[in-house]
Design a protein around this motif. Structure first.
Motif, mmCIF file in Angstrom:
data_model
loop_
_atom_site.group_PDB
_atom_site.id
_atom_site.type_symbol
_atom_site.label_atom_id
_atom_site.label_comp_id
_atom_site.label_asym_id
_atom_site.label_seq_id
_atom_site.Cartn_x
_atom_site.Cartn_y
_atom_site.Cartn_z
ATOM 1 N N ASP A 262 42.174 51.065 1.986
ATOM 2 C CA ASP A 262 41.360 52.278 2.030
ATOM 3 C C ASP A 262 41.995 53.298 2.977
ATOM 4 O OD1 ASP A 262 39.800 52.203 4.849
ATOM 5 O OD2 ASP A 262 39.973 50.163 4.046
ATOM 6 N N ASP A 263 41.632 54.553 2.796
ATOM 7 C CA ASP A 263 42.240 55.627 3.582
ATOM 8 C C ASP A 263 41.937 55.499 5.070
ATOM 9 O OD1 ASP A 263 43.523 56.783 1.469
ATOM 10 O OD2 ASP A 263 42.247 58.564 1.351
ATOM 11 N N GLY A 264 40.775 54.984 5.412
ATOM 12 C CA GLY A 264 40.432 54.827 6.820
ATOM 13 C C GLY A 264 41.386 53.884 7.530
ATOM 14 N N THR A 265 41.681 52.758 6.894
ATOM 15 C CA THR A 265 42.618 51.791 7.479
ATOM 16 C C THR A 265 44.014 52.390 7.571
ATOM 17 O OG1 THR A 265 41.349 49.960 6.553
ATOM 18 C CG2 THR A 265 43.599 49.472 7.235
ATOM 19 N N LEU A 266 44.428 53.082 6.515
ATOM 20 C CA LEU A 266 45.759 53.692 6.522
ATOM 21 C C LEU A 266 45.869 54.773 7.598
ATOM 22 C CD1 LEU A 266 46.486 54.036 2.688
ATOM 23 C CD2 LEU A 266 47.390 52.330 4.276
ATOM 24 N N ALA A 267 44.828 55.576 7.733
ATOM 25 C CA ALA A 267 44.871 56.677 8.697
ATOM 26 C C ALA A 267 44.996 56.173 10.129
ATOM 27 C CB ALA A 267 43.629 57.549 8.552
ATOM 28 N N GLY A 268 44.429 54.992 10.398
ATOM 29 C CA GLY A 268 44.481 54.448 11.755
ATOM 30 C C GLY A 268 45.416 53.266 11.897
ATOM 31 N N MET A 269 46.338 53.085 10.965
ATOM 32 C CA MET A 269 47.167 51.873 10.932
ATOM 33 C C MET A 269 47.900 51.642 12.251
ATOM 34 S SD MET A 269 49.899 50.705 8.009
ATOM 35 C CE MET A 269 48.643 50.046 6.900
ATOM 36 N N ASN A 270 47.671 50.464 12.824
ATOM 37 C CA ASN A 270 48.288 50.139 14.120
ATOM 38 C C ASN A 270 48.873 48.727 14.117
ATOM 39 O OD1 ASN A 270 45.967 48.644 14.065
ATOM 40 N ND2 ASN A 270 45.157 49.360 16.020
ATOM 41 N N PHE A 271 49.242 48.236 12.932
ATOM 42 C CA PHE A 271 49.815 46.897 12.817
ATOM 43 C C PHE A 271 50.942 46.893 11.802
ATOM 44 C CE2 PHE A 271 46.350 47.268 9.758
ATOM 45 C CZ PHE A 271 46.920 46.808 8.582
ATOM 46 N N PHE A 272 51.866 45.955 11.995
ATOM 47 C CA PHE A 272 52.910 45.707 11.014
ATOM 48 C C PHE A 272 52.419 44.686 10.001
ATOM 49 C CE2 PHE A 272 56.564 46.788 14.150
ATOM 50 C CZ PHE A 272 56.616 48.092 13.678
ATOM 51 N N VAL A 273 53.027 44.724 8.805
ATOM 52 C CA VAL A 273 52.722 43.707 7.795
ATOM 53 C C VAL A 273 53.577 42.467 8.057
ATOM 54 C CG1 VAL A 273 51.996 45.353 6.032
ATOM 55 C CG2 VAL A 273 54.409 44.699 6.187
ATOM 56 N N GLU A 274 53.176 41.384 7.418
ATOM 57 C CA GLU A 274 53.874 40.103 7.581
ATOM 58 C C GLU A 274 55.343 40.243 7.186
ATOM 59 O OE1 GLU A 274 52.679 35.553 6.581
ATOM 60 O OE2 GLU A 274 52.868 36.868 4.836
ATOM 61 N N GLY A 275 56.210 39.685 8.014
ATOM 62 C CA GLY A 275 57.646 39.708 7.739
ATOM 63 C C GLY A 275 58.409 40.645 8.644
ATOM 64 N N LEU A 276 57.744 41.678 9.147
ATOM 65 C CA LEU A 276 58.399 42.575 10.104
ATOM 66 C C LEU A 276 58.436 41.906 11.472
ATOM 67 C CD1 LEU A 276 56.895 46.017 9.053
ATOM 68 C CD2 LEU A 276 59.329 45.458 9.123
ATOM 69 N N THR A 277 59.506 42.101 12.199
ATOM 70 C CA THR A 277 59.648 41.497 13.518
ATOM 71 C C THR A 277 59.595 42.590 14.591
ATOM 72 O OG1 THR A 277 62.053 41.625 13.353
ATOM 73 C CG2 THR A 277 61.011 39.569 12.667
ATOM 74 N N GLY A 278 59.299 42.184 15.807
ATOM 75 C CA GLY A 278 59.215 43.127 16.913
ATOM 76 C C GLY A 278 57.791 43.629 17.096
#
Length: 357
Positions: free
Chosen positions: A337-353
């Motif tokens: 949803d747009d709310g989650t995207l607008a406040g996105m503060n996490f990486f998805v699985e597989g990204l490191t760091g």
């Protein structure tokens, strides 16, 4: 004496008429975080300003200040624009958000438009582009083009806009190349050619043969060109001078239609505070020409993805997707949803760091 007085009266009348014509002009201001010649972000915003001039001719006057630091400097620049009679002011960087709100309170009759932020007021609108849609297309090409399976990403600041872009690019690179790995360098600047070049060089030294950037200069393109066999993508502007290689495509920000529409709304008295977030379909996000350095079948796949996003048939954040910590985020077929995207503060699985705080 009578002739002199008559001439003086005529001159005064002419002066008043000229002043009235000047007052009838709509004055539109632009505050830029980089120089208009950056070849990227600010360059494209300034193209939008020039489009406003072309659309309305002598009915508008546009002014701009470039290379304005985020923070107190920007508040001073906005205040000066308002004092000098601006009817509408576009503030074109995330870090201008609070200064825009502060100045807008002092000038309730001036309309403000803030790019990429989320704070609005009666006289403050917000607008941004769904850059992540373009990142999905870039990620698809990048996943196919890498030979080392290492893709480098130059991040500007760890804000939701940039995090969304990293995630979208990674998800789609991983879809076409399960062995792909992302390495991220945070530059902590929007525009600093020396820092951006250094970031590109670090990523190349770490084995990256594809570089993505969320910074505004062409310095990473030049660094990749000097390194040799390293693929790049234009950011915000086409950066076509580095094509057909290393720059194999680009994300182009097309602000002109929005700037024209919002200026017209001020002119005809229909302006209201709105939030606009447009992508590929309305044309705010463009995909620059994919060069012949990209294999034909990869180009076809990327363009098909672009069309699927534009038509609404596909959303770049479609499950199943997990967060970096392995927790569930989106079930199969579910869309973010747009709310989650607008406040996105996490990486998805597989990204490191880690995401810097």
């Amino acid at each position: 004496m009578k002739i002199t007085a008559l001439l003086a009266s005529a001159a005064m009348a002419l002066g008043l008429a000229s002043a009235a014509v000047a007052d009838d002009k709509t004055k539109v201001g632009f505050v830029y975080v980089g120089p208009v010649g950056d070849g990227g972000w600010t360059y494209e915003h300034d193209q939008g300003r020039l489009a406003v001039e072309e659309a309305f001719g002598d009915k508008v006057e546009t002014v701009y200040v470039e290379s304005v630091a985020e923070g107190p400097d920007s508040e001073r620049v906005m205040t000066q624009m308002a004092l000098e009679g601006a009817d509408l002011i576009f503030t074109t960087s995330f870090g201008y958000m609070d200064p825009t709100i502060n100045v807008a309170k002092k000038f309730p009759n001036v309309k403000f438009e803030h790019a990429t932020g989320y704070k609005r007021a009666d006289n403050v609108s917000t607008y941004s582009a769904r850059f992540y849609e373009g990142r999905a297309v870039q990620g698809t090409i990048a996943g196919h083009m890498t030979k080392s399976n290492v893709i480098g990403y130059i991040g500007s600041f760890p804000i939701p806009e940039v995090i969304r872009g990293i995630n979208a690019a990674y998800i789609h690179a991983k879809k076409v190349n399960p062995d792909v790995e992302f390495k991220i360098v945070w530059a902590f600047t929007w525009f600093d050619p020396a820092k951006e070049a250094d970031a590109a060089k670090v990523l190349i030294e770490q084995g990256a043969d594809v570089i993505l950037q969320h910074t505004d200069s062409t310095a990473p393109q030049a660094a990749a060109q000097a390194a040799g066999n390293v693929v790049t993508f234009g950011q915000a502007s086409d950066m076509a001078e580095y094509g057909p290689f290393p720059r194999v495509s680009s994300i182009i920000d097309n602000w002109a239609p929005y700037y024209i529409a919002r200026t017209k709304a001020v002119m005809d008295g229909t302006w209201t505070s709105v939030d606009t977030w447009d992508g590929i379909a309305p044309g705010m996000v463009g995909i620059g020409e994919i060069s012949d350095a990209v294999p034909a079948e990869v180009k076809a796949e990327a363009l098909a993805l672009k069309e699927a996003i534009a038509s609404g048939e596909y959303h770049p954040f479609t499950g199943p997707l997990k967060k970096q910590d392995g927790s569930d985020w989106l079930a199969a077929g579910a869309v973010a949803d747009d709310g989650t995207l607008a406040g996105m503060n996490f990486f998805v699985e597989g990204l490191t760091g880690d995401i810097p705080q």
